[in-house]
Design a protein around this motif. Sequence first.
Motif, PDB file in Angstrom:
ATOM      1  N   GLY A   1     -15.912 -27.681   8.567  1.00  0.00           N
ATOM      2  CA  GLY A   1     -15.000 -28.227   9.561  1.00  0.00           C
ATOM      3  C   GLY A   1     -15.616 -28.505  10.922  1.00  0.00           C
ATOM      4  N   ARG A   2     -16.921 -28.460  11.015  1.00  0.00           N
ATOM      5  CA  ARG A   2     -17.582 -28.710  12.310  1.00  0.00           C
ATOM      6  C   ARG A   2     -18.137 -30.131  12.318  1.00  0.00           C
ATOM      7  NH1 ARG A   2     -20.381 -22.783  12.999  1.00  0.00           N
ATOM      8  NH2 ARG A   2     -21.726 -23.826  14.504  1.00  0.00           N
ATOM      9  N   THR A   3     -17.187 -31.069  12.364  1.00  0.00           N
ATOM     10  CA  THR A   3     -17.528 -32.477  12.195  1.00  0.00           C
ATOM     11  C   THR A   3     -18.299 -33.041  13.383  1.00  0.00           C
ATOM     12  OG1 THR A   3     -15.268 -32.926  12.944  1.00  0.00           O
ATOM     13  CG2 THR A   3     -15.666 -33.040  10.599  1.00  0.00           C
ATOM     14  N   LEU A   4     -17.991 -32.580  14.588  1.00  0.00           N
ATOM     15  CA  LEU A   4     -18.713 -33.083  15.756  1.00  0.00           C
ATOM     16  C   LEU A   4     -20.193 -32.712  15.683  1.00  0.00           C
ATOM     17  CD1 LEU A   4     -16.143 -32.410  18.629  1.00  0.00           C
ATOM     18  CD2 LEU A   4     -16.851 -34.625  17.743  1.00  0.00           C
ATOM     19  N   GLU A   5     -20.479 -31.487  15.225  1.00  0.00           N
ATOM     20  CA  GLU A   5     -21.875 -31.072  15.064  1.00  0.00           C
ATOM     21  C   GLU A   5     -22.562 -31.905  13.985  1.00  0.00           C
ATOM     22  OE1 GLU A   5     -22.840 -26.810  15.134  1.00  0.00           O
ATOM     23  OE2 GLU A   5     -20.739 -26.473  15.599  1.00  0.00           O
ATOM     24  N   ALA A   6     -21.807 -32.240  12.926  1.00  0.00           N
ATOM     25  CA  ALA A   6     -22.369 -33.086  11.874  1.00  0.00           C
ATOM     26  C   ALA A   6     -22.757 -34.451  12.432  1.00  0.00           C
ATOM     27  CB  ALA A   6     -21.364 -33.248  10.737  1.00  0.00           C
ATOM     28  N   LEU A   7     -21.913 -34.991  13.303  1.00  0.00           N
ATOM     29  CA  LEU A   7     -22.204 -36.291  13.914  1.00  0.00           C
ATOM     30  C   LEU A   7     -23.431 -36.216  14.814  1.00  0.00           C
ATOM     31  CD1 LEU A   7     -21.259 -39.204  14.190  1.00  0.00           C
ATOM     32  CD2 LEU A   7     -19.792 -38.480  16.081  1.00  0.00           C
ATOM     33  N   GLU A   8     -23.547 -35.136  15.590  1.00  0.00           N
ATOM     34  CA  GLU A   8     -24.719 -34.966  16.450  1.00  0.00           C
ATOM     35  C   GLU A   8     -25.991 -34.844  15.614  1.00  0.00           C
ATOM     36  OE1 GLU A   8     -25.143 -35.086  19.755  1.00  0.00           O
ATOM     37  OE2 GLU A   8     -23.070 -35.788  19.830  1.00  0.00           O
ATOM     38  N   LEU A   9     -25.913 -34.138  14.498  1.00  0.00           N
ATOM     39  CA  LEU A   9     -27.073 -33.999  13.619  1.00  0.00           C
ATOM     40  C   LEU A   9     -27.472 -35.342  13.021  1.00  0.00           C
ATOM     41  CD1 LEU A   9     -26.107 -30.649  11.887  1.00  0.00           C
ATOM     42  CD2 LEU A   9     -28.238 -31.046  13.133  1.00  0.00           C
ATOM     43  N   PHE A  10     -26.472 -36.145  12.668  1.00  0.00           N
ATOM     44  CA  PHE A  10     -26.782 -37.474  12.137  1.00  0.00           C
ATOM     45  C   PHE A  10     -27.511 -38.315  13.188  1.00  0.00           C
ATOM     46  CE2 PHE A  10     -25.344 -41.946  11.484  1.00  0.00           C
ATOM     47  CZ  PHE A  10     -26.100 -42.200  10.357  1.00  0.00           C
ATOM     48  N   ARG A  11     -27.058 -38.223  14.428  1.00  0.00           N
ATOM     49  CA  ARG A  11     -27.756 -38.942  15.503  1.00  0.00           C
ATOM     50  C   ARG A  11     -29.182 -38.422  15.669  1.00  0.00           C
ATOM     51  NH1 ARG A  11     -22.406 -38.587  19.247  1.00  0.00           N
ATOM     52  NH2 ARG A  11     -21.450 -40.561  18.618  1.00  0.00           N
ATOM     53  N   GLY A  12     -29.345 -37.094  15.546  1.00  0.00           N
ATOM     54  CA  GLY A  12     -30.679 -36.514  15.621  1.00  0.00           C
ATOM     55  C   GLY A  12     -31.556 -36.976  14.474  1.00  0.00           C
ATOM     56  N   MET A  13     -30.972 -37.111  13.298  1.00  0.00           N
ATOM     57  CA  MET A  13     -31.718 -37.595  12.135  1.00  0.00           C
ATOM     58  C   MET A  13     -32.214 -39.016  12.367  1.00  0.00           C
ATOM     59  SD  MET A  13     -30.216 -38.037   8.274  1.00  0.00           S
ATOM     60  CE  MET A  13     -31.222 -38.654   6.928  1.00  0.00           C
ATOM     61  N   GLN A  14     -31.346 -39.849  12.932  1.00  0.00           N
ATOM     62  CA  GLN A  14     -31.729 -41.232  13.202  1.00  0.00           C
ATOM     63  C   GLN A  14     -32.838 -41.311  14.251  1.00  0.00           C
ATOM     64  OE1 GLN A  14     -29.836 -44.508  12.075  1.00  0.00           O
ATOM     65  NE2 GLN A  14     -30.011 -43.024  10.425  1.00  0.00           N
ATOM     66  N   SER A  15     -32.676 -40.514  15.321  1.00  0.00           N
ATOM     67  CA  SER A  15     -33.676 -40.559  16.397  1.00  0.00           C
ATOM     68  C   SER A  15     -35.012 -39.968  15.964  1.00  0.00           C
ATOM     69  CB  SER A  15     -33.150 -39.814  17.633  1.00  0.00           C
ATOM     70  OG  SER A  15     -32.929 -38.448  17.338  1.00  0.00           O
ATOM     71  N   SER A  16     -34.998 -39.107  14.917  1.00  0.00           N
ATOM     72  CA  SER A  16     -36.249 -38.517  14.424  1.00  0.00           C
ATOM     73  C   SER A  16     -36.987 -39.435  13.460  1.00  0.00           C
ATOM     74  CB  SER A  16     -35.958 -37.177  13.731  1.00  0.00           C
ATOM     75  OG  SER A  16     -35.390 -36.260  14.637  1.00  0.00           O
ATOM     76  N   GLY A  17     -36.408 -40.596  13.187  1.00  0.00           N
ATOM     77  CA  GLY A  17     -37.088 -41.563  12.336  1.00  0.00           C
ATOM     78  C   GLY A  17     -36.818 -41.416  10.858  1.00  0.00           C
ATOM     79  N   PHE A  18     -35.830 -40.607  10.474  1.00  0.00           N
ATOM     80  CA  PHE A  18     -35.496 -40.442   9.061  1.00  0.00           C
ATOM     81  C   PHE A  18     -34.448 -41.473   8.667  1.00  0.00           C
ATOM     82  CE2 PHE A  18     -37.290 -36.310   9.979  1.00  0.00           C
ATOM     83  CZ  PHE A  18     -37.968 -35.997   8.806  1.00  0.00           C
ATOM     84  N   GLY A  19     -34.713 -42.206   7.610  1.00  0.00           N
ATOM     85  CA  GLY A  19     -33.718 -43.131   7.086  1.00  0.00           C
ATOM     86  C   GLY A  19     -32.763 -42.405   6.168  1.00  0.00           C
ATOM     87  N   MET A  20     -31.504 -42.791   6.217  1.00  0.00           N
ATOM     88  CA  MET A  20     -30.512 -42.097   5.392  1.00  0.00           C
ATOM     89  C   MET A  20     -30.555 -42.617   3.960  1.00  0.00           C
ATOM     90  SD  MET A  20     -26.867 -43.800   6.434  1.00  0.00           S
ATOM     91  CE  MET A  20     -26.473 -45.474   5.947  1.00  0.00           C
ATOM     92  N   ASN A  21     -30.093 -41.814   3.028  1.00  0.00           N
ATOM     93  CA  ASN A  21     -29.896 -42.233   1.646  1.00  0.00           C
ATOM     94  C   ASN A  21     -28.415 -42.132   1.305  1.00  0.00           C
ATOM     95  OD1 ASN A  21     -29.395 -39.510   1.261  1.00  0.00           O
ATOM     96  ND2 ASN A  21     -31.331 -39.092   0.226  1.00  0.00           N
ATOM     97  N   SER A  22     -28.081 -42.236   0.022  1.00  0.00           N
ATOM     98  CA  SER A  22     -26.671 -42.272  -0.372  1.00  0.00           C
ATOM     99  C   SER A  22     -25.943 -40.979  -0.012  1.00  0.00           C
ATOM    100  CB  SER A  22     -26.555 -42.525  -1.873  1.00  0.00           C
ATOM    101  OG  SER A  22     -27.212 -41.507  -2.595  1.00  0.00           O
ATOM    102  N   TYR A  23     -26.624 -39.844  -0.106  1.00  0.00           N
ATOM    103  CA  TYR A  23     -25.976 -38.563   0.194  1.00  0.00           C
ATOM    104  C   TYR A  23     -25.693 -38.444   1.693  1.00  0.00           C
ATOM    105  CZ  TYR A  23     -27.497 -37.554  -4.540  1.00  0.00           C
ATOM    106  OH  TYR A  23     -27.685 -37.615  -5.902  1.00  0.00           O
ATOM    107  N   THR A  24     -26.623 -38.962   2.504  1.00  0.00           N
ATOM    108  CA  THR A  24     -26.369 -38.979   3.950  1.00  0.00           C
ATOM    109  C   THR A  24     -25.139 -39.818   4.248  1.00  0.00           C
ATOM    110  OG1 THR A  24     -28.782 -39.132   4.131  1.00  0.00           O
ATOM    111  CG2 THR A  24     -27.532 -39.201   6.165  1.00  0.00           C
ATOM    112  N   ALA A  25     -25.086 -40.996   3.622  1.00  0.00           N
ATOM    113  CA  ALA A  25     -23.977 -41.916   3.875  1.00  0.00           C
ATOM    114  C   ALA A  25     -22.636 -41.273   3.544  1.00  0.00           C
ATOM    115  CB  ALA A  25     -24.167 -43.188   3.054  1.00  0.00           C
ATOM    116  N   VAL A  26     -22.574 -40.590   2.396  1.00  0.00           N
ATOM    117  CA  VAL A  26     -21.314 -39.950   1.995  1.00  0.00           C
ATOM    118  C   VAL A  26     -20.919 -38.871   2.998  1.00  0.00           C
ATOM    119  CG1 VAL A  26     -20.225 -38.501   0.237  1.00  0.00           C
ATOM    120  CG2 VAL A  26     -21.584 -40.481  -0.446  1.00  0.00           C
ATOM    121  N   GLY A  27     -21.885 -38.045   3.425  1.00  0.00           N
ATOM    122  CA  GLY A  27     -21.585 -36.986   4.388  1.00  0.00           C
ATOM    123  C   GLY A  27     -21.089 -37.533   5.710  1.00  0.00           C
TER     124      GLY A  27
END
Length: 706
Positions: A259-285
């Motif tokens: 239930g900590r969706t805001l933290e999930a969003l911040e982590l996704f932004r961190g993933m993008q800024s770190s140069g990691f491309g998302m895959n299907s599992y990232t997209a679903v999350g």
Amino acid sequence: MSVRLPGASKPATAMATAALSLPSLPHRTPPPAAPASSPPHSASASLKPLCKEGDLRQALRLLTARAPPPREHYGWVLDLVAARRAAAEGRQVHAHALAAGSLEEDDDGFLATKLVFMYGRCGRVDDARRLFEGMPARTVFSWNALIGAYLSSGSAVEAVRVYRAMRASAAPGSAPDGCTLASVLKACGVEGDGRCGHEVHGLAVKSGLDKSTLVANALIGMYAKCGLLDSALRVFEWLRDGRDVASWNSVITGCVQNGRTLEALELFRGMQSSGFGMNSYTAVGVLQVCAELALLNLGRELHGALLKCGSEFNIQFNALLVMYAKCGRVDSALRVFRQIDEKDYISWNSMLSCYVQNGLYAKAIDFFGEMLHHGFQPDHACVVSLSSAVGHFGWLNNGREVHAYAIKQRLHTDLQVGNTLMDMYIKCDSIECSTKVFESMSIRDHISWTTILACFAQSSQHFEALEMFREVQKQGIKVDSMMIGSILETCSGFKSLSLLKQVHSYALRNGVLDLILKNRMIDIYGECREVRNSLNIFQTVEKKDIVTWTSMINCCANNGLLNEAVSLFIEMQKANIEPDSVALVSILVAITGLSSLTKGKQIHGFLIRRNFPIEGPIVSSLVDMYSGCGSMNYATKVFYGVKCKDVVLWTAMINATGMHGHGKQAIDIFERMLHTGLTPDHICFLALLHACSHSKLVDEGGLQVY
């Protein structure tokens, strides 16, 4: 924020596609069978490509053409059998290995381990166990294969037991490796066994395996599933230099699950800024985050990125559908649904739920017909959505049909189905049917008890509600604010001050007295003429909302404390609380009792300045207020200034003219109301009779009633 899917992530996407659904194999001409005298390297050169292409039939034919074939050939074919979950073909390979004596020569257990792995992937865990127990020498790979077999069959507890037996065996070469710990950690997550997970974490640290990205990712997933998200985040931070896409996916999914969706969003932004491309599992999350936070723009960006990379996974389409549904974009959800080539039950149920969530109940029922037309039989999720739609319309007969179908398909035993059927019957005003559903439920949860309590309270069956509340306490079920709210309705129905005080004390002792309950208690203490108790609760509320102020104003006005009600209204404005229509109606009632025309005009002016719509209860209260203050001219102006008059407004005007002794005018207004096509109710007739009584129009009053 842009969403990137670099080319580097495509291999992972392709692997995910293969895991989700195997594509249909193209027709190919069978190659000629290799002659028995073919050199080993030619058979190997033919068999390996066949296994990679997924041609199981030809691979089996080529394998059995030699006796005995090299054991690596068995390994290639068994890997293909495991991928296809072809248990019958796997048993053929096993029988061939026995007949050829290959298992007897399997000193290091390579072939037996491959067979254990194959049986596990094919769901034949008993066969895998028997084969494992017959192995003279067990390696770490053998143990891992059996642990994986139990895990893939859904027996997480057995997987952990095999791990403990592995630790206890202490045989040479059977010490747990990274794959062992990753599998066991997954089993701990499935069972929610954080204690066992901690033990495995300790072993990983002791053996240095915690530095493995595979193990660290499994630790993150385990802690998240066990509700220990802070521990998962600590492991993720510790893994800073060894993170991969799976690490980010695990921690993002963990935040969503907890239930900590805001933290999930911040982590996704961190993933993008770190140069990691998302895959299907990232997209679903991340789509789950978009759905929870109604982030439509980010969801659209993800949708565009998925289209750009040509992704066609049902799991992603279903997540997109749910995201659009929760963002209120039914049209977009429907477009996504139509684009799914192979619709599964999740697709159909998600679209049906989309219509229900957005209040399109008629479309939901039409869509259900389309679902049946395409040959999909309703499951428990479908019954839940359909029951909600039928309940909204109050269609009792259709609701019974849904219930009958649920019984026929044995879906009524599902807890969520039972709870939804109860709620549906309540909305259809069938308390008896709702009670029968409750009594037939073998398993009841908190929602079941809350629903039946609300059922009795809302239908004014107050004794039954009290008995049910006592049963809740006997069963040891935790009482929450919603249950207390239902019992407060019973207190209101009984007008029982002693019962109200008991419920008040109970709520205080159990710490469930929230703002909504406090507001309701102010109302009910007022109904019981205990203004002091209402005031005591009012003063304890730190952050008073408009309902709190309105409840206290009503309490004072209904108990004759009219000046106090006006003073509270002034205090409310000083507290920067904007009055709503309910509060204004309440204060108009108080002003009517005071016969204060000046204050009444001030409220009327306030309504005009704030652009309040002069309609409904407000306009009726204005007519009552002006007539009660002796100003029929203003009452008449307000009345004729309204275009759409309802029965309440006509009744208010009839009552106003009657109070001022204009009986014939009241009769004339009543006849004009009849000409508009409105049907008078009993209150309207009482107002007319009262007007005739004031003006001593006995004959006219008798004729009008007749």
